[in-house]
Design a protein around this motif. Sequence first.
Motif, PDB file in Angstrom:
ATOM      1  N   ILE A  98       0.879  -1.241  -0.108  1.00  9.63           N
ATOM      2  CA  ILE A  98      -0.028  -0.011   0.034  1.00  9.63           C
ATOM      3  C   ILE A  98       1.075   1.227   0.087  1.00  9.63           C
ATOM      4  O   ILE A  98       1.824   1.363   0.844  1.00  9.63           O
ATOM      5  CB  ILE A  98      -0.845   0.122   1.190  1.00  9.63           C
ATOM      6  N   SER A  99       0.785   2.021  -0.976  1.00 12.02           N
ATOM      7  CA  SER A  99       1.733   3.283  -1.133  1.00 12.02           C
ATOM      8  C   SER A  99       1.601   4.130   0.005  1.00 12.02           C
ATOM      9  O   SER A  99       0.256   4.366   0.628  1.00 12.02           O
ATOM     10  CB  SER A  99       1.302   4.006  -2.221  1.00 12.02           C
ATOM     11  N   LYS A 100       2.502   5.034   0.344  1.00 11.38           N
ATOM     12  CA  LYS A 100       2.174   5.832   1.688  1.00 11.38           C
ATOM     13  C   LYS A 100       1.016   7.139   1.068  1.00 11.38           C
ATOM     14  O   LYS A 100       1.034   7.319  -0.052  1.00 11.38           O
ATOM     15  CB  LYS A 100       3.575   6.582   1.379  1.00 11.38           C
ATOM     16  N   GLY A 101       0.329   7.204   2.208  1.00  8.14           N
ATOM     17  CA  GLY A 101      -0.774   8.062   2.019  1.00  8.14           C
ATOM     18  C   GLY A 101      -1.994   7.556   1.502  1.00  8.14           C
ATOM     19  O   GLY A 101      -3.101   8.140   1.243  1.00  8.14           O
ATOM     20  N   MET A 102      -2.111   6.159   1.065  1.00  8.67           N
ATOM     21  CA  MET A 102      -3.174   5.630   0.488  1.00  8.67           C
ATOM     22  C   MET A 102      -4.044   4.978   1.682  1.00  8.67           C
ATOM     23  O   MET A 102      -3.685   4.488   2.583  1.00  8.67           O
ATOM     24  CB  MET A 102      -2.915   4.429  -0.528  1.00  8.67           C
ATOM     25  N   PHE A 103      -5.348   4.842   1.444  1.00 10.86           N
ATOM     26  CA  PHE A 103      -6.085   4.263   2.408  1.00 10.86           C
ATOM     27  C   PHE A 103      -6.769   2.900   1.894  1.00 10.86           C
ATOM     28  O   PHE A 103      -6.899   3.065   0.612  1.00 10.86           O
ATOM     29  CB  PHE A 103      -7.397   5.066   2.791  1.00 10.86           C
ATOM     30  N   VAL A 104      -7.318   1.984   2.932  1.00 16.44           N
ATOM     31  CA  VAL A 104      -7.987   1.009   2.197  1.00 16.44           C
ATOM     32  C   VAL A 104      -9.597   1.284   2.532  1.00 16.44           C
ATOM     33  O   VAL A 104     -10.042   1.483   3.533  1.00 16.44           O
ATOM     34  CB  VAL A 104      -7.642  -0.274   3.101  1.00 16.44           C
ATOM     35  N   LEU A 105     -10.174   1.317   1.354  1.00 16.68           N
ATOM     36  CA  LEU A 105     -11.611   1.679   1.347  1.00 16.68           C
ATOM     37  C   LEU A 105     -12.302   0.314   1.072  1.00 16.68           C
ATOM     38  O   LEU A 105     -11.921  -0.723   0.685  1.00 16.68           O
ATOM     39  CB  LEU A 105     -12.006   2.671   0.275  1.00 16.68           C
TER      40      LEU A 105
END
Length: 183
Positions: A69-76
């Motif tokens: 998961i790239s930095k700054g990304m959220f799991v929705l």
Amino acid sequence: MLRFGVVILFLKVMIDPTLQQRLENHIISKTDCWLTDLCCCKDGYPKISVHKKVRKASRAIFELYNGEISKGMFVLHKCDNPACINPEHLFLGTQKENMEDMASKSRSTIGSKSASAKLNEEQVLEIKRLLSETDLTQQKIAESFNVDRKIVSGIKNGKIWKHVIYTSVRENFSEAKQLSLFD
């Protein structure tokens, strides 16, 4: 060397059969949403310890099935179920996309849904009516609703409670006249 160590740590998470097995052991339902018996954060998301760090289980399982998961990304969640860890229900998004997704599904805590709300929608509608149709000062209106004048000012200036729309009787009459309802 540090970069190499980070890659090794990431690879351990990616192919860590014990993590995958641990997650699988906690899944109690795999019908549509995958539900677990893991402890949850206060916001309802299951959590699991990975390399001595507590993480949201949805992030851990997303990485197991999809990669880093790239930095700054959220799991929705497509399913809008915070307890779900079904990788098919999970997708990545930015903070902005997360907020837009939440708002589009009416899950945001705007207005009286917010824990910090001092007013409800009906009271805000009345404040907007008083601001529009009377000569009462913002201070007098604030006092009558037992709130700070800054709240009334924010309502008047459209900075807060934007979702509450007030249309005055005068505006309704004017619109009706323009539509030739009185011919």
